[in-house]
Design an enzyme around this catalytic site. Structure first.
Site, PDB file in Angstrom:
ATOM      1  N   HIS A   1       0.890  -2.633   4.782  1.00 53.58           N
ATOM      2  CA  HIS A   1       1.478  -3.973   4.847  1.00 53.58           C
ATOM      3  C   HIS A   1       3.015  -3.995   4.860  1.00 53.58           C
ATOM      4  CE1 HIS A   1      -2.556  -5.531   3.797  1.00 53.58           C
ATOM      5  NE2 HIS A   1      -2.557  -4.704   2.784  1.00 53.58           N
TER       6      HIS A   1
HETATM    7  O1  RIB Z   1      -1.647  -8.449   0.472  1.00 50.07           O
HETATM    8  C1  RIB Z   1      -0.847  -7.294   0.591  1.00 50.07           C
HETATM    9  C2  RIB Z   1       0.411  -7.447  -0.202  1.00 50.07           C
HETATM   10  O2  RIB Z   1       0.100  -7.594  -1.593  1.00 50.07           O
HETATM   11  C3  RIB Z   1       1.309  -6.203  -0.130  1.00 50.07           C
HETATM   12  O3  RIB Z   1       2.644  -6.592  -0.297  1.00 50.07           O
HETATM   13  C4  RIB Z   1       0.854  -5.403  -1.309  1.00 50.07           C
HETATM   14  O4  RIB Z   1       1.868  -4.509  -1.787  1.00 50.07           O
HETATM   15  C5  RIB Z   1       0.617  -6.492  -2.316  1.00 50.07           C
HETATM   16  O5  RIB Z   1       1.888  -6.845  -2.889  1.00 50.07           O
END
Ligand code: RIB
Ligand code: CA
Length: 314
Positions: free
Chosen positions: A244
Site C-alpha cells: 500500500h
Molecule cells: O489499509 C492499508 C493501510 O492501513 C496501510 O497504510 C497500512 O499500513 C495500514 O496503515
C-alpha cells in the site's frame, strides 16, 4: 537540476509504511524529508514512533527528525492491526531498539510550525496512516490549509471495497472524523486507494529482487514483506500482498506510473454499517465539486522497479 520536493511523512509503521519511508530516504535528489510524524494505527503510538526510528536507522539516517503524534483517533476508540503487522508492527526481521532520539514536542505542532515557516505551497504532506495528526493540525491552525502544496495519501477504496470492513479501508476507518476534516479542508489531495494498492502485489520474484540487494536495509525490508504479505495471501488467495504505502512516495517520484481522475470524495461518519467508507463520485453523478485526484490504475512492474532501484541506493 530540480530542487528536491519538501515533504513531511505521517505514518503508522507498519511494514508497508517502512517501504514508503525507505523509498523516500533512497531518493534524496527528489524528496527532502523535513520530518516524520508518527500516529497510532497499525499498532499503538509507542510502537509506531519506535518503528519510525528503527526504519530511519536501518537507512543510516539517525538525523531525521521524528515526532510522536496522536495516540488515538479524534473521537472513536483506537483500532489496531496486529493481525496483519504482528505485535511490534514490524514483525519479520530481527530488529534492535533504536538509539536515535525522538524529538521533543508534539507532531501536530511540528506540522503546523513547518507549514508556517516554509514558503507557502512548498511542503507536501504524505500520509500513510489515519489522518488524526493532520486533522488536529488543521483544527488548531486552520491557516495552514492554504499553505500545503499537496496531500498525497494512502487511504480509502471504492470499486475495491474495504479491507477492515466490507465498506472501509483501514486508515480511514481508524479515524473517519479526521478524514472528513481533511477531505473538506480544500487542500489538494491525491488519493491512493485500495483500487491502486491491490494491484501492487509482493510477488515472490519481486521480493527476491529486493532480497538480492543484500544490504541490511533491503534484507530487513524483504523479511518484513515476507511476514506482512502472509495475511493478505491467506485472505485473497493472491500471489503476494498489496504494498500500500510506497505508492504515495512513488507518485512523487514517478506520477506517470499512475492514472486517475478528479472526483468528489465524501466520508461516511454516521452509519456504523459503512463507517469510514470513502464515497467516490467516479461517474460524477452528484454534481458535488471534485476534492481529490483519485488514482485507479498503476504500472505495477514500473512501481517495483523504482522501489527496488531506490532501496539499492540505501
Ligand atoms: O489499509 C492499508 C493501510 O492501513 C496501510 O497504510 C497500512 O499500513 C495500514 O496503515
Ligand atoms: Ca500505514
Amino acid at each position: 537540476m530540480t530542487v528536491p520536493r519538501k515533504i513531511i511523512i505521517d505514518t503508522d509503521p507498519g511494514q508497508d509504511d517502512a517501504a514508503a519511508i525507505m523509498l523516500a530516504l533512497g531518493s534524496p535528489a527528489e524528496v527532502h524529508v523535513l520530518g516524520i510524524t508518527a500516529v497510532a494505527g497499525n499498532v499503538p503510538l509507542a510502537l509506531t514512533e519506535r518503528n519510525v526510528r528503527i526504519i530511519c536507522e536501518l537507512c543510516a539516517r539517525p538525523d531525521i527528525k521524528v515526532f510522536a503524534g496522536a495516540d488515538r483517533p479524534l473521537s472513536r476508540s483506537l483500532v489496531t492491526a496486529e493481525h496483519v503487522h504482528g505485535k511490534t508492527g514490524l514483525d519479520g526481521p530481527e530488529l534492535t531498539e533504536p538509539t536515535m532520539p525522538l524529538q521533543p514536542g508534539h507532531a501536530v505542532d511540528f506540522i503546523i510550525e513547518t507549514l508556517l515557516s516554509e514558503a507557502p505551497g512548498t511542503v507536501t504532506l504524505c500520509t500513510l496512516g489515519a489522518l488524526t495528526n493532520i486533522a488536529l493540525a488543521l483544527t488548531k491552525a486552520p491557516e495552514i490549509a492554504s499553505r500545503v502544496r499537496e496531500l498525497v495519501m494512502m487511504g480509502g477504496g471504492f470499486f475495491e471495497g474495504g479491507n477492515i470492513t466490507p465498506a472501509a479501508e483501514f486508515n480511514i476507518y481508524v479515524d473517519p472524523q479526521a478524514a472528513d476534516i481533511v477531505f473538506k479542508s480544500g487542500i489538494p489531495i491525491v488519493m491512493m486507494p485500495l483500487d491502486v494498492t491491490h494491484r501492487v502485489l509482493t510477488h515472490k520474484a519481486r521480493v527476491e529482487k529486493i532480497k538480492a540487494i543484500r544490504s541490511p536495509a533491503a534484507v530487513a525490508m524483504a523479511e518484513m514483506l515476507e511476514f506482512f504479505e502472509r495475511f493478505d495471501i491467506e485472505k485473497y488467495g493472491s500471489d503476494g500482498g498489496p504494498l500500500h504505502d510506497p505508492t504515495v512516495i512513488a507518485y512523487l517520484l514517478r506520477p506517470d506510473l499512475f492514472k486517475g481522475r478528479d472526483c468528489n470524495v465524501e466520508i461516511e461518519t454516521k452509519s456504523e454499517l459503512t463507517m469510514g467508507m470513502t464515497v467516490v463520485d467516479w461517474w460524477r453523478v452528484t454534481g458535488r465539486n471534485p476534492n481529490a485526484r483519485v488514482m485507479r490504475e498503476v504500472d505495477a512492474d514500473g512501481f517495483f522497479e523504482l522501489l527496488t532501484e531506490r532501496l539499492a541506493r540505501l
